[in-house]
Each structure stands twice: as structure tokens, then as C-alpha cells.
Write a protein that holds these residues in place. Structure first.
Motif, PDB file in Angstrom:
ATOM      1  N   TYR A 114      10.008 -66.467  39.414  1.00 14.29           N
ATOM      2  CA  TYR A 114      10.476 -66.317  38.033  1.00 14.29           C
ATOM      3  C   TYR A 114      11.733 -67.138  37.787  1.00 14.29           C
ATOM      4  CZ  TYR A 114      12.705 -64.184  33.986  1.00 14.29           C
ATOM      5  OH  TYR A 114      13.339 -63.991  32.781  1.00 14.29           O
ATOM      6  N   ARG A 115      12.679 -67.048  38.731  1.00 14.57           N
ATOM      7  CA  ARG A 115      13.946 -67.761  38.531  1.00 14.57           C
ATOM      8  C   ARG A 115      13.787 -69.265  38.635  1.00 14.57           C
ATOM      9  NH1 ARG A 115      18.376 -64.126  41.950  1.00 14.57           N
ATOM     10  NH2 ARG A 115      18.277 -62.259  40.614  1.00 14.57           N
ATOM     11  N   LEU A 116      12.934 -69.720  39.576  1.00 17.47           N
ATOM     12  CA  LEU A 116      12.841 -71.157  39.824  1.00 17.47           C
ATOM     13  C   LEU A 116      11.773 -71.845  38.977  1.00 17.47           C
ATOM     14  CD1 LEU A 116      13.187 -71.167  43.717  1.00 17.47           C
ATOM     15  CD2 LEU A 116      14.967 -71.618  42.009  1.00 17.47           C
ATOM     16  N   ILE A 117      10.733 -71.103  38.495  1.00 23.55           N
ATOM     17  CA  ILE A 117       9.623 -71.756  37.792  1.00 23.55           C
ATOM     18  C   ILE A 117       9.478 -71.243  36.367  1.00 23.55           C
ATOM     19  CG2 ILE A 117       7.121 -72.145  37.808  1.00 23.55           C
ATOM     20  CD1 ILE A 117       7.190 -71.961  40.821  1.00 23.55           C
ATOM     21  N   LEU A 118       9.247 -69.921  36.227  1.00 26.21           N
ATOM     22  CA  LEU A 118       8.924 -69.392  34.901  1.00 26.21           C
ATOM     23  C   LEU A 118      10.111 -69.459  33.949  1.00 26.21           C
ATOM     24  CD1 LEU A 118       6.802 -66.266  35.905  1.00 26.21           C
ATOM     25  CD2 LEU A 118       6.020 -68.541  35.225  1.00 26.21           C
ATOM     26  N   ARG A 119      11.298 -69.111  34.430  1.00 27.64           N
ATOM     27  CA  ARG A 119      12.474 -69.143  33.561  1.00 27.64           C
ATOM     28  C   ARG A 119      12.814 -70.560  33.110  1.00 27.64           C
ATOM     29  NH1 ARG A 119      18.231 -66.210  35.018  1.00 27.64           N
ATOM     30  NH2 ARG A 119      19.258 -66.548  32.984  1.00 27.64           N
ATOM     31  N   PRO A 120      12.820 -71.580  34.029  1.00 28.71           N
ATOM     32  CA  PRO A 120      13.035 -72.960  33.526  1.00 28.71           C
ATOM     33  C   PRO A 120      11.936 -73.410  32.565  1.00 28.71           C
ATOM     34  CG  PRO A 120      13.457 -72.866  35.872  1.00 28.71           C
ATOM     35  CD  PRO A 120      12.890 -71.553  35.515  1.00 28.71           C
ATOM     36  N   ILE A 121      10.680 -72.983  32.817  1.00 24.10           N
ATOM     37  CA  ILE A 121       9.607 -73.355  31.877  1.00 24.10           C
ATOM     38  C   ILE A 121       9.851 -72.711  30.510  1.00 24.10           C
ATOM     39  CG2 ILE A 121       7.152 -73.036  31.395  1.00 24.10           C
ATOM     40  CD1 ILE A 121       6.636 -73.415  34.365  1.00 24.10           C
ATOM     41  N   GLY A 122      10.293 -71.445  30.498  1.00 23.08           N
ATOM     42  CA  GLY A 122      10.614 -70.791  29.231  1.00 23.08           C
ATOM     43  C   GLY A 122      11.763 -71.480  28.510  1.00 23.08           C
ATOM     44  N   HIS A 123      12.823 -71.847  29.268  1.00 32.64           N
ATOM     45  CA  HIS A 123      13.918 -72.586  28.636  1.00 32.64           C
ATOM     46  C   HIS A 123      13.430 -73.926  28.094  1.00 32.64           C
ATOM     47  CE1 HIS A 123      17.205 -69.852  29.524  1.00 32.64           C
ATOM     48  NE2 HIS A 123      16.780 -69.735  30.780  1.00 32.64           N
ATOM     49  N   GLY A 124      12.537 -74.594  28.852  1.00 32.10           N
ATOM     50  CA  GLY A 124      11.998 -75.864  28.375  1.00 32.10           C
ATOM     51  C   GLY A 124      11.175 -75.693  27.106  1.00 32.10           C
ATOM     52  N   LEU A 125      10.353 -74.632  27.070  1.00 36.56           N
ATOM     53  CA  LEU A 125       9.575 -74.379  25.854  1.00 36.56           C
ATOM     54  C   LEU A 125      10.472 -74.055  24.665  1.00 36.56           C
ATOM     55  CD1 LEU A 125       6.593 -72.264  27.234  1.00 36.56           C
ATOM     56  CD2 LEU A 125       6.557 -74.629  26.437  1.00 36.56           C
ATOM     57  N   ARG A 126      11.519 -73.255  24.914  1.00 31.06           N
ATOM     58  CA  ARG A 126      12.435 -72.961  23.822  1.00 31.06           C
ATOM     59  C   ARG A 126      13.148 -74.215  23.341  1.00 31.06           C
ATOM     60  NH1 ARG A 126      16.876 -68.510  25.062  1.00 31.06           N
ATOM     61  NH2 ARG A 126      17.575 -70.166  26.454  1.00 31.06           N
ATOM     62  N   TRP A 127      13.567 -75.067  24.303  1.00 31.86           N
ATOM     63  CA  TRP A 127      14.206 -76.329  23.901  1.00 31.86           C
ATOM     64  C   TRP A 127      13.222 -77.212  23.144  1.00 31.86           C
ATOM     65  CZ3 TRP A 127      13.307 -81.466  24.826  1.00 31.86           C
ATOM     66  CH2 TRP A 127      14.324 -82.349  24.496  1.00 31.86           C
ATOM     67  N   LEU A 128      11.965 -77.253  23.627  1.00 33.65           N
ATOM     68  CA  LEU A 128      10.947 -78.051  22.936  1.00 33.65           C
ATOM     69  C   LEU A 128      10.707 -77.531  21.530  1.00 33.65           C
ATOM     70  CD1 LEU A 128       8.803 -80.314  23.228  1.00 33.65           C
ATOM     71  CD2 LEU A 128       7.198 -78.565  24.012  1.00 33.65           C
ATOM     72  N   TRP A 129      10.655 -76.200  21.369  1.00 29.86           N
ATOM     73  CA  TRP A 129      10.471 -75.611  20.038  1.00 29.86           C
ATOM     74  C   TRP A 129      11.655 -75.940  19.130  1.00 29.86           C
ATOM     75  CZ3 TRP A 129       6.814 -73.145  17.216  1.00 29.86           C
ATOM     76  CH2 TRP A 129       7.236 -72.453  16.092  1.00 29.86           C
ATOM     77  N   ARG A 130      12.859 -75.819  19.654  1.00 25.60           N
ATOM     78  CA  ARG A 130      14.048 -76.080  18.832  1.00 25.60           C
ATOM     79  C   ARG A 130      14.171 -77.541  18.441  1.00 25.60           C
ATOM     80  NH1 ARG A 130      18.925 -72.500  21.634  1.00 25.60           N
ATOM     81  NH2 ARG A 130      18.115 -70.440  21.058  1.00 25.60           N
ATOM     82  N   HIS A 131      13.768 -78.445  19.371  1.00 24.18           N
ATOM     83  CA  HIS A 131      14.020 -79.868  19.119  1.00 24.18           C
ATOM     84  C   HIS A 131      12.791 -80.627  18.598  1.00 24.18           C
ATOM     85  CE1 HIS A 131      17.391 -78.720  21.757  1.00 24.18           C
ATOM     86  NE2 HIS A 131      18.045 -79.735  21.189  1.00 24.18           N
ATOM     87  N   THR A 132      11.600 -79.985  18.565  1.00 28.41           N
ATOM     88  CA  THR A 132      10.411 -80.697  18.057  1.00 28.41           C
ATOM     89  C   THR A 132       9.774 -79.970  16.887  1.00 28.41           C
ATOM     90  OG1 THR A 132       9.023 -79.579  19.702  1.00 28.41           O
ATOM     91  CG2 THR A 132       9.911 -81.757  20.287  1.00 28.41           C
ATOM     92  N   VAL A 133       9.329 -78.739  17.117  1.00 31.95           N
ATOM     93  CA  VAL A 133       8.571 -78.027  16.088  1.00 31.95           C
ATOM     94  C   VAL A 133       9.476 -77.620  14.923  1.00 31.95           C
ATOM     95  CG1 VAL A 133       7.103 -76.036  15.628  1.00 31.95           C
ATOM     96  CG2 VAL A 133       6.959 -77.212  17.832  1.00 31.95           C
ATOM     97  N   ARG A 134      10.650 -77.049  15.233  1.00 31.86           N
ATOM     98  CA  ARG A 134      11.536 -76.637  14.148  1.00 31.86           C
ATOM     99  C   ARG A 134      12.038 -77.809  13.311  1.00 31.86           C
ATOM    100  NH1 ARG A 134      16.362 -72.702  15.696  1.00 31.86           N
ATOM    101  NH2 ARG A 134      14.558 -71.392  16.190  1.00 31.86           N
ATOM    102  N   PRO A 135      12.484 -78.947  13.923  1.00 30.68           N
ATOM    103  CA  PRO A 135      12.824 -80.110  13.072  1.00 30.68           C
ATOM    104  C   PRO A 135      11.629 -80.636  12.290  1.00 30.68           C
ATOM    105  CG  PRO A 135      13.829 -80.348  15.218  1.00 30.68           C
ATOM    106  CD  PRO A 135      12.911 -79.180  15.315  1.00 30.68           C
TER     107      PRO A 135
END
Length: 362
Positions: A283-304
Motif C-alpha cells: 500500500y505504501r510503496l505502490i497503491l498510495r503513490p498510484i493514488g497520488h498520481g491519479l489525484r495529480w492527473l485528475w487535478r492537472h488534466t481532467v479538471r483543467p
């Protein structure tokens, strides 16, 4: 008047006379009784004819005169006037209204309103919306849907490879260890290590008891009852010692089993905690970074992208719609109001007055 009853056709009141006359001719004995009736009927007929001549004939003649006058009036006045009005007033008025008012209005409405509105709606609203929808669909498919699908495949592969298969292998390993290290040694120990000594010990004890205790006791028991009692006590003490030895053996076996069970429990708990730590690390090494990446992708691609679409909508579609509404209110609404007030209402009033003057409308 009474001398010519048979020359003129008889009235309805005169019809019963003929049967009376025939009856009188057939029955000569009744001539004197029917003679007053044959004298009275022509007088009633003459009175009825006089009343009809005085009252009915003038009314009939007046009705015929009125009907003939009406036919002459319709034939020589109303019908020509109607044809004249239809051919020289109504038909030219309809032709003039159709040629000079209806067709120009239809042409103006089609050329100045309908065609520009359809062109503007198609080129300024529909085509930009179609292009925008295609762009949004392409962006959503390329930047959102396909990455999400790849991410789902990656998560499924990671969950299967990192979590599920190690847990399955760990379960198989624990089962193999429990069977190989615990169950089989216990079974082998019970069959090879404990059963033969116990069986031999039981046989030795039975033989010793039979040959060293029971038989001498049987022989000496009758005479040596006190000695037999002492020996019985000795045998009791020996049995107690054997019971104590067996109890110690059972306690040892129980200690071994309990110790091995505790060892298995400790191994299972350790494996569970190890699996928890592995899952926590995943969770700490894979799922959590993937979740942060998805949130960053949502904030910087879909929301704009959504913000850009909303801005484009507010900049293009909303002003165009407002401009079309303002143009409609500035052009079509005053033209329609002027047409209704200056053309349609006077034409309707004029047609109503003409129809009322001609008597075609009340």
C-alpha cells in the motif's frame, strides 16, 4: 248549384254519397230513408267551396306570387350580383392578397429569418458543439479512460502477483509444514516410538503379574492371608507407581503436543503479521503513490479540461445564444408586431366589414 252534382269532381265530403246511392239502388226499400242525406250533402259541399274560395285561394295566390318573385329576384338579381362580386371583387382581392402580401411575407420570412437562423444555428452552434463533443470524447478516452483501464490492469496484475499468489503459496507452505513437521512426526512417534514400548511393557507387566503375583498368591492365598494382604498392598503400590509413570508419560506427550501447537500458532501469527506488513508495504510503496498520481492527473488534466470546456462554452455558446436572442428580439419581434398591427389586423377588419356588408357573415 244543386242541379249539377255529378258534373264536377266530388269533394271529400261528397264521397260517402256514392255508396249511399248504390245502396239505395240495391235496396229499394231504403230509398225514402236515405233521401234527406242526399239532399243535405251538396249544400255542405257548396259552403265548403265558398269558404275555400274566399279564404284559401287568396293565401295560395299570395304564396305563389311571393315564390315567383323570389325566384325572379334570385335569378335576375342575387345570382348575377353574387357572380359579379365573386368574379370582380373577391377573386381579385384574394389574388392581390396572395400575390402582394402572402408571397412577399413568405419570401421575407424564409430569406431574411429562416435561412439565416438555420445557417447560424448550423455553423455557429451545431458544428462547434459537434467538434467540441468530439474533442472532449477524444480527450476523455485518451487521457482518462485508457489510463484508467491500464491502471486497472496493472492493479489487478499487482494484486494477483504481489498479494494473492504469495498468500496462496504461504498457505500451501504452512499446510505442508504442518503436515510434514507436526502431523507425520506425531503419527510416526505414536506408531514407532510409543506403541511398541507400551505394548511390550503391558505384556511384561501382564506376564509378571500372572507368574509372579497371581499364581503365588493363589497358591499361598488360602494359607497366607496376611502375607497375601501384604503382597496385595505391594501390588497396589506397584500399580500406583506404574500409574504415576504412565501419568508422567502422558504429561510429557501433552507437553510435546502443546508446545508444538504453540509453535504452529506462533508460526501462523507470524505469517499473518508478515502478510500484513507486506500488504502495508504494498500500500505504501505502490497503491498510495498510484493514488497520488491519479489525484495529480485528475487535478492537472481532467479538471483543467473541464474548466476549459466551461470557459469555451461561456465564451462561445452563451454569447452566441444571447446575440441570437437579442437579434430575434430586435428584428423578428418588431417585424411580427408591425405585420400584425399594420397588415393583418386591417385586412381582417376590412374582410369582416366586406363580408358583413355582403350579408355573408352576421
Amino acid at each position: 248549384m244543386t242541379d249539377r252534382p255529378t258534373v264536377r269532381p266530388p269533394l271529400p265530403a261528397d264521397r260517402p254519397v256514392a255508396p249511399t246511392a248504390t245502396l239505395a239502388a240495391r235496396a229499394p226499400s231504403a230509398v225514402h230513408t236515405a233521401e234527406p242525406a242526399t239532399v243535405a250533402f251538396p249544400l255542405v259541399a257548396a259552403v265548403a267551396r265558398g269558404v275555400a274560395l274566399v279564404f284559401v285561394l287568396p293565401v295560395r295566390l299570395l304564396w305563389e306570387l311571393i315564390a315567383a318573385a323570389g325566384r325572379l329576384l334570385y335569378r335576375h338579381l342575387l345570382s348575377p350580383a353574387g357572380r359579379f362580386l365573386r368574379d370582380w371583387l373577391v377573386a381579385p382581392l384574394v389574388w392581390a392578397l396572395h400575390r402582394l402580401l402572402w408571397r412577399p411575407l413568405v419570401w421575407c420570412a424564409r430569406t431574411l429569418i429562416w435561412l439565416p437562423l438555420t445557417w447560424a444555428a448550423r455553423h455557429l452552434l451545431w458544428l462547434p458543439l459537434v467538434w467540441l463533443a468530439r474533442g472532449v470524447a477524444w480527450v476523455a478516452r485518451t487521457l482518462v479512460w485508457l489510463p484508467l483501464v491500464w491502471l486497472a490492469y496493472a492493479l489487478a496484475w499487482v494484486a494477483r502477483t504481489v498479494v494473492w499468489l504469495p498468500l496462496v503459496w504461504l498457505a500451501y507452505a504452512l499446510a505442508w509444514v504442518a503436515r510434514t513437521v507436526v502431523w507425520l512426526p506425531l503419527v510416526w512417534l505414536a506408531r514407532r516410538g510409543l506403541r511398541p514400548p507400551l505394548v511390550a511393557l503391558g505384556r511384561v507387566l501382564a506376564w509378571l503379574t500372572e507368574h509372579l503375583v497371581l499364581r503365588p498368591l493363589r497358591r499361598v492365598g488360602a494359607a497366607l492371608t496376611p502375607v497375601g494382604r501384604l503382597l496385595w498392598r505391594g501390588v497396589g503400590m506397584l500399580a500406583g507407581a506404574l500409574g504415576a509413570a504412565l501419568a508422567g508419560l502422558v504429561r510429557g506427550i501433552r507437553w510435546v503436543v502443546v508446545g508444538f501447537g504453540r509453535l504452529v500458532v506462533v508460526a501462523v501469527v507470524g505469517a499473518w503479521r508478515t502478510a500484513g506488513r507486506v500488504l502495508r508495504l504494498v500500500y505504501r510503496l505502490i497503491l498510495r503513490p498510484i493514488g497520488h498520481g491519479l489525484r495529480w492527473l485528475w487535478r492537472h488534466t481532467v479538471r483543467p479540461l473541464l474548466s476549459g470546456v466551461r470557459w469555451v462554452w461561456s465564451v462561445t455558446v452563451v454569447p452566441v445564444a444571447r446575440g441570437l436572442r437579442a437579434a430575434w428580439r430586435a428584428t423578428v419581434t418588431p417585424a411580427a408586431r408591425w405585420t400584425r398591427r399594420a397588415v393583418l389586423d386591417p385586412a381582417r377588419v376590412a374582410s369582416r366589414e366586406v363580408l358583413s356588408a355582403l350579408g355573408l357573415r352576421r
